[in-house]
Design a protein around this motif. Structure first.
Motif, mmCIF file in Angstrom:
data_model
loop_
_atom_site.group_PDB
_atom_site.id
_atom_site.type_symbol
_atom_site.label_atom_id
_atom_site.label_comp_id
_atom_site.label_asym_id
_atom_site.label_seq_id
_atom_site.Cartn_x
_atom_site.Cartn_y
_atom_site.Cartn_z
ATOM 1 N N SER A 128 48.030 67.208 49.664
ATOM 2 C CA SER A 128 48.247 68.217 50.697
ATOM 3 C C SER A 128 48.906 69.435 50.078
ATOM 4 C CB SER A 128 49.135 67.669 51.820
ATOM 5 O OG SER A 128 50.419 67.383 51.323
ATOM 6 N N THR A 129 48.756 70.566 50.729
ATOM 7 C CA THR A 129 49.395 71.800 50.291
ATOM 8 C C THR A 129 49.452 72.746 51.474
ATOM 9 O OG1 THR A 129 49.247 73.676 48.777
ATOM 10 C CG2 THR A 129 47.181 72.729 49.503
ATOM 11 N N ARG A 140 45.494 66.587 56.405
ATOM 12 C CA ARG A 140 45.325 67.054 57.786
ATOM 13 C C ARG A 140 44.567 66.062 58.668
ATOM 14 N NH1 ARG A 140 41.378 69.207 54.650
ATOM 15 N NH2 ARG A 140 39.323 69.657 55.543
ATOM 16 N N TYR A 141 43.873 65.095 58.064
ATOM 17 C CA TYR A 141 43.129 64.106 58.835
ATOM 18 C C TYR A 141 43.947 62.846 59.106
ATOM 19 C CZ TYR A 141 39.179 66.959 57.277
ATOM 20 O OH TYR A 141 38.337 67.995 57.024
ATOM 21 N N ILE A 142 45.170 62.784 58.586
ATOM 22 C CA ILE A 142 45.976 61.570 58.713
ATOM 23 C C ILE A 142 46.903 61.694 59.916
ATOM 24 C CG2 ILE A 142 47.685 60.116 57.588
ATOM 25 C CD1 ILE A 142 46.488 60.965 54.913
ATOM 26 N N VAL A 143 46.694 60.809 60.895
ATOM 27 C CA VAL A 143 47.505 60.808 62.111
ATOM 28 C C VAL A 143 47.929 59.380 62.418
ATOM 29 C CG1 VAL A 143 46.397 62.857 63.088
ATOM 30 C CG2 VAL A 143 45.464 60.592 63.592
ATOM 31 N N SER A 144 49.073 59.234 63.041
ATOM 32 C CA SER A 144 49.565 57.912 63.402
ATOM 33 C C SER A 144 48.564 57.202 64.304
ATOM 34 C CB SER A 144 50.918 58.052 64.110
ATOM 35 O OG SER A 144 51.417 56.782 64.450
ATOM 36 N N TYR A 163 52.792 66.341 58.495
ATOM 37 C CA TYR A 163 51.758 66.988 57.699
ATOM 38 C C TYR A 163 50.776 65.982 57.093
ATOM 39 C CZ TYR A 163 54.989 70.919 57.966
ATOM 40 O OH TYR A 163 55.824 71.915 58.419
ATOM 41 N N GLY A 164 51.084 64.701 57.154
ATOM 42 C CA GLY A 164 50.229 63.701 56.532
ATOM 43 C C GLY A 164 50.430 63.602 55.037
#
Length: 225
Positions: A128-129, A140-144, A163-164
């Motif tokens: 990520s950045t 950005r695609y990583i969500v709980s 932010y994942g």
């Protein structure tokens, strides 16, 4: 297309130039090789590869320099560490994981792993950045409670930061023992693929033709956020 339910483990062995052999564990020969055909797609540590030749104990495939540079396959070739193997989804098959394309989004690493009474808790980093090149990264695609493929394994995100940048998964003993998760050490690299559904949602949000119809507010209103 795959489901992220690993069928076997194997080893990579160099063959010639950019070709290599995928040797399947002997106990899983019948599972992987019984109806394997030239041209079939097979996910190797989450990377979709095409079967070019079939061997008695595996198959031969090619990985482009781009694939080798963006995944852990080259490292697996050098270290002889085990890889996870899954044949492609067939029409009418059960879908027990989630839709996995075999197109790796990025490489993360293991931060921590520890056992509990019922599972293994594993924490990984994700590329990520916050620069303008942010769209190239998987965080950005990583969500709980969302889905993620780690080395081709379908897992549910138990927790992550906003932010994942990191995420935690709970791995049941069967999955831990039957995949190469059990051989990972702190700092080891893994292939990551985000849920394809999130990518389609992002495409709709960013599309100029849909920007007025689909927004974060619209998704939240309809229970997607």
């Amino acid at each position: 297309m795959f489901t992220g339910l690993i069928q076997a483990t194997g080893k990579l062995k160099p063959f010639e130039q950019d070709r290599f052999m995928v040797l399947i564990a002997e106990t899983a020969h019948s599972i992987i090789l019984s109806d394997l055909a030239i041209g079939d797609s097979v996910a190797v540590d989450g990377v979709c590869l095409t079967v070019e030749e079939i061997l008695l104990d595996g198959f031969i495939a090619t990985a482009s320099p781009e694939t080798l540079s963006r995944t852990t396959l080259e490292k697996r070739l050098e270290s002889a560490e085990s890889v996870n193997v899954e044949t492609s989804l067939r029409v009418g098959s059960k879908i027990g994981g989630h839709f996995v394309t075999g197109h790796v989004d990025g490489v993360g690493s293991l931060l921590e792993s520890f056992s509990t009474e019922t599972s293994w808790e594993m924490i990984f980093t994700a590329p990520s950045t916050l620069t303008e090149e942010w769209e190239k990264f998987i965080a950005r695609y990583i969500v709980s409670k969302g889905s993620i493929a780690v080395n081709g394994i379908s897992l549910t995100v138990a927790d992550c930061d906003q932010y994942g940048n990191w995420f935690k998964v709970s791995v049941i003993p069967h999955t831990y023992q039957e995949t190469n998760l059990s051989s990972l050490k702190t700092g080891d690299w893994v292939n990551l693929e985000g849920d394809i559904l999130g990518k389609y949602v992002e495409k709709l949000i960013r599309s100029p033709s849909h920007s007025e119809d689909v927004s974060l507010g619209f998704l939240a209103e309809h229970g997607y956020l």
